[in-house]
Design a protein around this motif. Sequence first.
Motif, short mmCIF file in Angstrom:
data_model
loop_
_atom_site.label_atom_id
_atom_site.label_comp_id
_atom_site.label_asym_id
_atom_site.label_seq_id
_atom_site.Cartn_x
_atom_site.Cartn_y
_atom_site.Cartn_z
N ARG A 195 46.39 17.93 43.71
CA ARG A 195 45.39 18.93 44.09
C ARG A 195 46.00 20.21 44.68
NH1 ARG A 195 43.01 14.00 45.18
NH2 ARG A 195 43.65 13.96 47.36
N LEU A 196 47.24 20.50 44.34
CA LEU A 196 47.86 21.78 44.69
C LEU A 196 47.57 22.76 43.56
CD1 LEU A 196 49.74 23.35 46.68
CD2 LEU A 196 51.63 22.70 45.15
N VAL A 197 46.89 23.85 43.86
CA VAL A 197 46.46 24.78 42.81
C VAL A 197 46.95 26.19 43.13
CG1 VAL A 197 44.43 23.44 42.21
CG2 VAL A 197 44.26 25.20 43.97
N PRO A 198 47.33 26.96 42.11
CA PRO A 198 47.66 28.38 42.34
C PRO A 198 46.38 29.15 42.67
CG PRO A 198 47.70 27.87 39.99
CD PRO A 198 47.51 26.57 40.69
N VAL A 199 46.51 30.14 43.53
CA VAL A 199 45.33 30.91 43.97
C VAL A 199 45.33 32.27 43.28
CG1 VAL A 199 44.07 31.85 45.94
CG2 VAL A 199 45.41 29.75 46.20
N VAL A 200 44.19 32.62 42.72
CA VAL A 200 44.02 33.90 42.03
C VAL A 200 42.84 34.63 42.65
CG1 VAL A 200 43.59 35.03 39.81
CG2 VAL A 200 44.95 32.93 39.90
N SER A 201 42.97 35.94 42.83
CA SER A 201 41.85 36.71 43.36
C SER A 201 40.69 36.71 42.37
CB SER A 201 42.29 38.15 43.62
OG SER A 201 41.16 38.97 43.87
N PRO A 202 39.45 36.54 42.84
CA PRO A 202 38.30 36.63 41.94
C PRO A 202 38.20 38.00 41.26
CG PRO A 202 37.66 35.66 44.04
CD PRO A 202 39.05 36.19 44.21
N LEU A 203 38.83 39.01 41.87
CA LEU A 203 38.77 40.36 41.32
C LEU A 203 39.86 40.63 40.28
CD1 LEU A 203 38.02 42.40 44.56
CD2 LEU A 203 36.45 41.94 42.68
N ALA A 204 40.64 39.61 39.93
CA ALA A 204 41.75 39.80 38.99
C ALA A 204 41.32 40.45 37.67
CB ALA A 204 42.46 38.48 38.74
N PRO A 205 40.20 40.04 37.05
CA PRO A 205 39.80 40.68 35.79
C PRO A 205 39.55 42.18 35.94
CG PRO A 205 38.62 38.62 36.09
CD PRO A 205 39.30 38.92 37.39
N CYS A 206 39.04 42.60 37.09
CA CYS A 206 38.74 44.02 37.31
C CYS A 206 39.99 44.82 37.64
CB CYS A 206 37.71 44.17 38.41
SG CYS A 206 36.10 43.44 38.00
N ARG A 207 40.97 44.18 38.25
CA ARG A 207 42.22 44.88 38.53
C ARG A 207 43.02 45.09 37.24
NH1 ARG A 207 43.56 41.31 43.90
NH2 ARG A 207 42.23 42.48 45.36
N GLU A 208 42.92 44.12 36.35
CA GLU A 208 43.65 44.22 35.09
C GLU A 208 42.99 45.17 34.10
OE1 GLU A 208 43.70 40.17 33.88
OE2 GLU A 208 44.98 39.51 35.54
N ALA A 209 41.67 45.17 34.05
CA ALA A 209 40.93 46.01 33.09
C ALA A 209 39.56 46.34 33.66
CB ALA A 209 40.80 45.31 31.74
N PRO A 210 39.45 47.38 34.50
CA PRO A 210 38.19 47.70 35.19
C PRO A 210 37.00 47.93 34.27
CG PRO A 210 40.03 48.93 36.13
CD PRO A 210 40.55 48.29 34.89
N ALA A 211 37.26 48.42 33.04
CA ALA A 211 36.16 48.74 32.14
C ALA A 211 35.83 47.60 31.17
CB ALA A 211 36.48 50.01 31.34
N SER A 212 36.45 46.46 31.36
CA SER A 212 36.30 45.36 30.41
C SER A 212 35.02 44.57 30.63
CB SER A 212 37.50 44.41 30.52
OG SER A 212 37.50 43.75 31.79
N ALA A 213 34.63 43.84 29.59
CA ALA A 213 33.47 42.95 29.68
C ALA A 213 33.74 41.83 30.68
CB ALA A 213 33.14 42.37 28.31
N ALA A 214 35.01 41.40 30.77
CA ALA A 214 35.36 40.34 31.72
C ALA A 214 35.13 40.80 33.15
CB ALA A 214 36.81 39.92 31.52
N CYS A 215 35.45 42.06 33.43
CA CYS A 215 35.23 42.61 34.77
C CYS A 215 33.74 42.68 35.08
CB CYS A 215 35.87 43.99 34.88
SG CYS A 215 35.54 44.80 36.47
N ALA A 216 32.95 43.17 34.12
CA ALA A 216 31.50 43.26 34.33
C ALA A 216 30.89 41.89 34.58
CB ALA A 216 30.86 43.92 33.12
N ALA A 217 31.37 40.88 33.84
CA ALA A 217 30.86 39.53 34.01
C ALA A 217 31.23 38.98 35.39
CB ALA A 217 31.40 38.62 32.91
N ARG A 218 32.45 39.30 35.85
CA ARG A 218 32.88 38.80 37.16
C ARG A 218 32.06 39.43 38.29
NH1 ARG A 218 37.09 35.96 38.64
NH2 ARG A 218 36.26 34.77 36.88
#
Length: 284
Positions: A59-82
């Motif tokens: 149960r050791l898991v890497p941690v990722v920011s929930p905002l990662a999709p928006c930091r990578e591509a702010p105008a993407s559909a993935a960012c809008a969905a997040r």
Amino acid sequence: MNRRTFLRRLGAIPALPGVASFLAARAAGAAPLRRVRPSDTAWPDAASWEKLNTQVGGRLVPVVSPLAPCREAPASAACAARIEEMSNPYFLSEQAGGTQTSGWLDAWTSAPSVYAVAARNTEDVVAAVNFARENNLRLVVKGGGHSYQGTSNSADSLLIWTRDMHAITLRDGFVAAGCAGASPRPAVTVEAGARWMDTYEAVTTAAGRYVQGGGCATVGVAGLVQSGGFGSFSKNYGTAAASLLEAEIVTADGKVRTVSACQSPDLFWALKGGGAEASVSSRR
């Protein structure tokens, strides 16, 4: 009345072990304490992390920011969905890297931890505490994730994530540890990752009792108790911290301790919450 007299009348606890030596070292000009970072050669290697992962049942898991999709591509559909997902108040608490500040714009940016132990029991917490101490790592804890300062995550740290520890057990005749002879009373034992909505459902809706908690139902029980616990009915029932009868905690030395007003009262006074589970007074 000066501050020293005031504290003495309150029954102030003695200095914690190591505090005096730490202050003496700082006064002597010793280098400030620095935790190990991923860029340091002392950072645990892959084999060490895998050993911890085995200890905690995978149960050791890497941690990722929930905002990662928006930091990578702010105008993407993935960012809008997040962004749409983050409008759900339960979403952040279900993400290891989610904190209340993740939704703030033009403020500071919460930095996610590196790894999280998704703890399911006290032994998982002990393993994480020991690993952090032995490797000189920053250690943070996340329950419900209602941290307006983002302190339930921290850059370059190991996170103990208690969301999967959410059992709620009602007790008809509870006596706190070390308080033999005290009158039994109704209580509820709540694990560290439970939220108040679930606690109210179990205690009030299902059992017809009341337990003092917060007005925001998505807040974690342990975090609210530890921070005092003012709620909507506090003027009548007091604070959640005042209702605390007993707490099971893991201290920095990796020891599991059960504390109450009768057993380790100084630590109980200092804590007023936290740990793997807490037993809180409930009312019929």
